[in-house]
Design a protein around this motif. Structure first.
Motif, PDB file in Angstrom:
ATOM      1  N   VAL A 169       0.686  -1.173  -0.055  1.00  0.00           N
ATOM      2  CA  VAL A 169       0.097   0.106  -0.061  1.00  0.00           C
ATOM      3  C   VAL A 169       0.845   1.396  -0.056  1.00  0.00           C
ATOM      4  N   MET A 170       1.902   1.287   0.612  1.00  0.00           N
ATOM      5  CA  MET A 170       2.927   2.500   0.695  1.00  0.00           C
ATOM      6  C   MET A 170       3.387   2.603  -0.705  1.00  0.00           C
ATOM      7  N   VAL A 171       3.713   1.788  -1.344  1.00  0.00           N
ATOM      8  CA  VAL A 171       4.132   1.822  -2.744  1.00  0.00           C
ATOM      9  C   VAL A 171       2.945   2.767  -3.662  1.00  0.00           C
ATOM     10  N   LEU A 172       1.838   2.189  -3.436  1.00  0.00           N
ATOM     11  CA  LEU A 172       0.653   3.081  -3.982  1.00  0.00           C
ATOM     12  C   LEU A 172       0.494   4.546  -3.877  1.00  0.00           C
ATOM     13  N   PHE A 173       0.668   4.759  -2.225  1.00  0.00           N
ATOM     14  CA  PHE A 173       0.532   6.038  -1.690  1.00  0.00           C
ATOM     15  C   PHE A 173       1.802   6.955  -2.237  1.00  0.00           C
ATOM     16  N   LEU A 174       2.851   6.309  -2.312  1.00  0.00           N
ATOM     17  CA  LEU A 174       4.148   7.033  -2.859  1.00  0.00           C
ATOM     18  C   LEU A 174       3.991   7.185  -4.490  1.00  0.00           C
ATOM     19  N   ALA A 175       3.404   6.645  -5.283  1.00  0.00           N
ATOM     20  CA  ALA A 175       3.053   6.767  -6.465  1.00  0.00           C
ATOM     21  C   ALA A 175       2.153   7.890  -6.717  1.00  0.00           C
ATOM     22  N   GLY A 176       1.086   8.210  -5.492  1.00  0.00           N
ATOM     23  CA  GLY A 176       0.387   9.491  -5.851  1.00  0.00           C
ATOM     24  C   GLY A 176      -1.102   8.964  -5.970  1.00  0.00           C
ATOM     25  N   VAL A 177      -1.439   7.838  -5.599  1.00  0.00           N
ATOM     26  CA  VAL A 177      -2.690   7.097  -5.836  1.00  0.00           C
ATOM     27  C   VAL A 177      -3.780   8.181  -5.350  1.00  0.00           C
ATOM     28  N   ARG A 178      -4.814   8.170  -5.994  1.00  0.00           N
ATOM     29  CA  ARG A 178      -6.082   9.254  -5.571  1.00  0.00           C
ATOM     30  C   ARG A 178      -6.412   8.969  -4.378  1.00  0.00           C
ATOM     31  N   TRP A 179      -6.718  10.102  -3.489  1.00  0.00           N
ATOM     32  CA  TRP A 179      -7.147   9.852  -2.316  1.00  0.00           C
ATOM     33  C   TRP A 179      -8.949   9.106  -2.199  1.00  0.00           C
ATOM     34  N   ARG A 180      -9.530   9.393  -3.179  1.00  0.00           N
ATOM     35  CA  ARG A 180     -10.807   8.892  -3.344  1.00  0.00           C
ATOM     36  C   ARG A 180     -10.923   7.259  -3.487  1.00  0.00           C
ATOM     37  N   TRP A 181      -9.698   6.819  -4.046  1.00  0.00           N
ATOM     38  CA  TRP A 181      -9.693   5.237  -4.022  1.00  0.00           C
ATOM     39  C   TRP A 181      -9.240   4.636  -2.801  1.00  0.00           C
ATOM     40  N   ILE A 182      -8.357   5.547  -2.147  1.00  0.00           N
ATOM     41  CA  ILE A 182      -7.847   5.098  -0.970  1.00  0.00           C
ATOM     42  C   ILE A 182      -9.148   4.892   0.107  1.00  0.00           C
ATOM     43  N   LEU A 183      -9.733   5.983   0.124  1.00  0.00           N
ATOM     44  CA  LEU A 183     -11.172   5.924   0.990  1.00  0.00           C
ATOM     45  C   LEU A 183     -11.782   4.881   0.722  1.00  0.00           C
ATOM     46  N   LEU A 184     -12.140   4.614  -0.629  1.00  0.00           N
ATOM     47  CA  LEU A 184     -13.121   3.821  -1.144  1.00  0.00           C
ATOM     48  C   LEU A 184     -12.500   2.382  -0.766  1.00  0.00           C
ATOM     49  N   GLY A 185     -11.500   2.206  -0.778  1.00  0.00           N
ATOM     50  CA  GLY A 185     -10.933   0.874  -0.283  1.00  0.00           C
ATOM     51  C   GLY A 185     -11.031   0.669   1.365  1.00  0.00           C
ATOM     52  N   LEU A 186     -10.755   1.997   2.153  1.00  0.00           N
ATOM     53  CA  LEU A 186     -11.046   1.691   3.420  1.00  0.00           C
ATOM     54  C   LEU A 186     -12.682   1.374   3.765  1.00  0.00           C
ATOM     55  N   ALA A 187     -13.484   2.034   2.821  1.00  0.00           N
ATOM     56  CA  ALA A 187     -14.762   1.920   3.064  1.00  0.00           C
ATOM     57  C   ALA A 187     -15.104   0.332   2.653  1.00  0.00           C
ATOM     58  N   GLY A 188     -14.563  -0.375   1.921  1.00  0.00           N
ATOM     59  CA  GLY A 188     -14.814  -1.837   1.333  1.00  0.00           C
ATOM     60  C   GLY A 188     -14.149  -2.461   2.694  1.00  0.00           C
ATOM     61  N   LEU A 189     -13.048  -2.238   3.223  1.00  0.00           N
ATOM     62  CA  LEU A 189     -12.518  -2.821   4.301  1.00  0.00           C
ATOM     63  C   LEU A 189     -13.612  -2.884   5.535  1.00  0.00           C
ATOM     64  N   VAL A 190     -13.916  -1.636   5.974  1.00  0.00           N
ATOM     65  CA  VAL A 190     -14.943  -1.632   7.103  1.00  0.00           C
ATOM     66  C   VAL A 190     -16.233  -2.483   6.763  1.00  0.00           C
ATOM     67  N   ALA A 191     -16.712  -2.325   5.494  1.00  0.00           N
ATOM     68  CA  ALA A 191     -17.870  -3.149   5.108  1.00  0.00           C
ATOM     69  C   ALA A 191     -17.765  -4.504   5.102  1.00  0.00           C
TER      70      ALA A 191
END
Length: 364
Positions: A169-191
């Protein structure tokens, strides 16, 4: 395939003296604490010296290899690691969990390979892609991270799965992945939390419940956290003194030489001793970040940054576990706790960082 420019400089060892020196100091201090935590067992200390020596050998080798080598071999290292994880599910050994492969001469934990293989593979996938990653590349990387993480979870080994996922995940973060995708992934994890909870083993559920209220079972599941807190608290400002800790000597503290060695250090060296150790860790992290910051190649920066973050997560999870701020998940204190697999992984990671830094002027 572009392998990059060939470095013909007559340098045999590509070390950063500052980072290497800090690592040696940390390992030396770790042996001092380990001697006390093991109640003066010289045999245990010598076995740890051998393990650290093996890890240092891996550091030396890793530092000599160019970025082109890592890019070229990333898919094979990743595929081999996944194959070994599948082999663990079929033929693995261990007490209460299948985490090890025993091939006679050696017994090793394949999940350790994935702590480097996952960020290596994700960085290799992204280094020639447009950044920030597209949704397609984000999805591909999520699969690359999710497959080994899932295989490790079912061993079960929750602590290692967190470290493996964090590196990718840190590689994706350093690559500049869009925040909305990160939030979407966190929402999926919570679900998915109820499903994940239902799949956990009873002892894993008990660890989470005990973390929320350790006093609910002080003589059972809550024992580890309670005794660790006692050891941390009784150290005071300056501690009881080296080899004078009562919690480990009287066998109240569980696993004093591995997962809870920080509690031993806190009891014997006090707040000032822990503060000194944390300062040493911060110095290592800052120096490694300086090296990564000077790398010019996208692949090198993505991989190097994720490996630095891996070291930080090791420290964060262990310190949080010992102090009762996080559940007990079996993550050792980096380069201080007894054990060879985590030390080999981390020293290899630092070797990769130093090797990539030493060739920064020859990278595109």
């Amino acid at each position: 395939m572009d392998t990059g420019p060939i470095d013909l400089r007559p340098r045999l060892l590509r070390f950063d003296p500052w980072l290497l020196g800090l690592l040696v100091v940390l390992m030396g201090f770790g042996l001092l604490v380990l001697y006390s935590a093991s109640d003066g067992s010289t045999g245990l200390v010598w076995r740890q010296i051998v393990r650290l020596g093996f890890g240092f050998g891996l550091l030396v080798i890793a530092a000599q290899l160019p970025a082109s080598f890592y890019r070229r071999w990333a898919p094979w290292i990743y595929a081999g690691g996944v194959a070994l994880l599948i082999a663990v599910l079929l033929f693995g050994v261990g007490r209460g969990a299948q985490r090890w492969l025993d091939i006679g001469l050696i017994r090793f934990q394949p999940s350790e390979i994935m702590k480097i293989a996952v960020p290596l593979m994700v960085a290799s996938w992204l280094h020639q892609k447009p950044l920030p990653p597209t949704l397609k590349d984000f999805a591909a990387c999520a699969v690359l991270i999710g497959v080994p993480t899932g295989l490790i979870v079912v061993q079960p080994d929750l602590g290692t799965s967190v470290l493996v996922a964090a590196g990718g995940v840190m590689v994706l973060f350093l690559a500049g992945v869009r925040w909305r995708w990160i939030l979407l992934g966190l929402a999926g994890l919570v679900a998915a939390a109820p499903l994940i909870w239902s799949r956990l083993h009873d002892y894993q559920k008990n660890r989470v419940l005990t973390f929320l209220n350790p006093e609910s079972d002080p003589l059972g599941e809550g024992w580890n956290i309670i005794q660790s807190k006692i050891a941390v608290g009784t150290g005071g400002l300056t501690g009881r003194g080296w080899m004078e800790g009562s919690q480990s000597r009287l066998e109240f503290l569980p696993e004093p030489h591995t997962d809870f060695i920080l509690a031993v250090l806190s009891e014997e060296f006090g707040f000032l001793g822990v503060l000194g150790l944390m300062a040493l860790y911060v110095a290592i992290l800052l120096r490694a970040m300086v090296l990564v910051g000077q790398m010019r190649d996208v692949f090198a920066r993505l991989l190097g940054g994720s490996l630095v973050f891996l070291f930080f997560v090791y420290l964060l999870v262990n310190a949080g576990m010992v102090s009762g701020l996080l559940p007990v998940v079996g993550v050792p204190l980096p380069l201080v706790s007894y054990g060879g697999t985590s030390a080999a992984t981390l020293l290899t990671a630092f070797g990769i960082i130093m090797g990539l830094y030493s060739r920064r002027k020859f990278m595109k």
